[in-house]
Design a protein around this motif. Sequence first.
Motif, short mmCIF file in Angstrom:
data_model
loop_
_atom_site.label_atom_id
_atom_site.label_comp_id
_atom_site.label_asym_id
_atom_site.label_seq_id
_atom_site.Cartn_x
_atom_site.Cartn_y
_atom_site.Cartn_z
N UNK A 67 -22.81 5.44 23.46
CA UNK A 67 -23.23 4.84 22.20
C UNK A 67 -22.90 3.35 22.17
N UNK A 68 -23.54 2.62 21.25
CA UNK A 68 -23.25 1.21 21.04
C UNK A 68 -21.84 1.02 20.51
N UNK A 69 -21.33 1.99 19.78
CA UNK A 69 -19.96 2.02 19.25
C UNK A 69 -19.53 3.46 19.18
N UNK A 70 -18.23 3.75 19.25
CA UNK A 70 -17.78 5.13 19.11
C UNK A 70 -18.25 5.71 17.77
N UNK A 71 -18.56 7.00 17.78
CA UNK A 71 -19.08 7.68 16.59
C UNK A 71 -18.21 8.88 16.25
N UNK A 72 -18.25 9.26 14.98
CA UNK A 72 -17.58 10.49 14.57
C UNK A 72 -18.44 11.68 14.98
N UNK A 73 -17.81 12.68 15.56
CA UNK A 73 -18.49 13.93 15.86
C UNK A 73 -18.53 14.73 14.56
N UNK A 74 -19.72 15.18 14.16
CA UNK A 74 -19.88 15.88 12.89
C UNK A 74 -20.11 17.37 13.12
N UNK A 75 -19.62 18.16 12.18
CA UNK A 75 -19.84 19.60 12.24
C UNK A 75 -21.11 19.95 11.48
N UNK A 76 -21.62 21.14 11.71
CA UNK A 76 -22.85 21.58 11.08
C UNK A 76 -22.65 22.94 10.43
N UNK A 77 -23.09 23.05 9.19
CA UNK A 77 -23.04 24.34 8.49
C UNK A 77 -24.39 25.06 8.58
N UNK A 78 -25.28 24.57 9.43
CA UNK A 78 -26.61 25.13 9.58
C UNK A 78 -27.69 24.24 9.00
N UNK A 79 -27.30 23.28 8.16
CA UNK A 79 -28.26 22.38 7.52
C UNK A 79 -28.95 21.50 8.55
N UNK A 80 -28.18 20.90 9.45
CA UNK A 80 -28.76 20.02 10.46
C UNK A 80 -29.68 20.82 11.39
N UNK A 81 -29.22 22.00 11.81
CA UNK A 81 -30.01 22.84 12.72
C UNK A 81 -31.36 23.19 12.08
N UNK A 82 -31.36 23.57 10.81
CA UNK A 82 -32.61 23.91 10.13
C UNK A 82 -33.55 22.71 10.08
N UNK A 83 -33.01 21.55 9.74
CA UNK A 83 -33.81 20.33 9.64
C UNK A 83 -34.42 19.96 11.00
N UNK A 84 -33.58 19.98 12.04
CA UNK A 84 -34.07 19.67 13.39
C UNK A 84 -35.11 20.70 13.84
N UNK A 85 -34.88 21.96 13.50
CA UNK A 85 -35.82 23.02 13.87
C UNK A 85 -37.19 22.84 13.24
N UNK A 86 -37.22 22.41 11.97
CA UNK A 86 -38.51 22.15 11.30
C UNK A 86 -39.24 21.00 11.98
N UNK A 87 -38.50 19.97 12.34
CA UNK A 87 -39.14 18.81 12.97
C UNK A 87 -39.69 19.17 14.34
N UNK A 88 -38.87 19.74 15.21
CA UNK A 88 -39.30 19.99 16.59
C UNK A 88 -40.30 21.13 16.66
N UNK A 89 -40.31 22.02 15.67
CA UNK A 89 -41.29 23.10 15.62
C UNK A 89 -42.72 22.58 15.57
N UNK A 90 -42.91 21.39 15.01
CA UNK A 90 -44.25 20.78 14.97
C UNK A 90 -44.77 20.46 16.37
N UNK A 91 -43.91 20.40 17.34
CA UNK A 91 -44.29 20.06 18.71
C UNK A 91 -44.24 21.29 19.63
N UNK A 92 -44.18 22.49 19.01
CA UNK A 92 -44.18 23.72 19.80
C UNK A 92 -42.90 23.93 20.58
N UNK A 93 -41.80 23.40 20.07
CA UNK A 93 -40.53 23.49 20.77
C UNK A 93 -39.46 24.01 19.81
N UNK A 94 -38.29 24.32 20.35
CA UNK A 94 -37.17 24.76 19.53
C UNK A 94 -35.90 24.09 20.04
#
Length: 182
Positions: A67-94
Amino acid sequence: MRSPFRPLLPALFAVLVAAGSPLAPALAPALAQESGKAAPKATAPAKPAKPAQSKTMQGSPMAQVRFGEPAYLLTDDGTYRDYLGRIIGEYGRRCVRQEQFGWEVAKDDQTRLDRIFQGTMIGFGRTGYLVGEVKPKAVVDPETIVFLADREKRRLLMVWVPMETSVLLMMCDTDAAAPKKP
């Protein structure tokens, strides 16, 4: 609020062209696709990102990018996974693996934001990724920027979400979606 990343794309493009980076051709379409109309706010993760025990990372273990600078590692309660899944699903991927990182940035600290974004995107180029901006329908917030990054037989989804005093980078390693059963 206009995306803090938009002004960076032309500057990043110029740097990459001068350096002879393979990222330059991928950013050219992104610069040409600037849209003039504002879209409604996205359904991006609404929960504030919380650092996983304040652990900082120098880069992404999954993408093997610094990274350009150190970043905080974030946890996921499923919200990020759902959001990413909706986006990448448009491209026939998971999404098969994911990571999310956050940086705290003072409200008007454009210099630091530039360092984070440019440093990270240049890191992708240095490690051999070909990166291109995409405009998925699932992302309606004009301030959120989405990229697909390809290297060899690998495709990553990267979603940059600027917030008032922070910036979030969500990533997932993708695979072809399994065919749906009839």
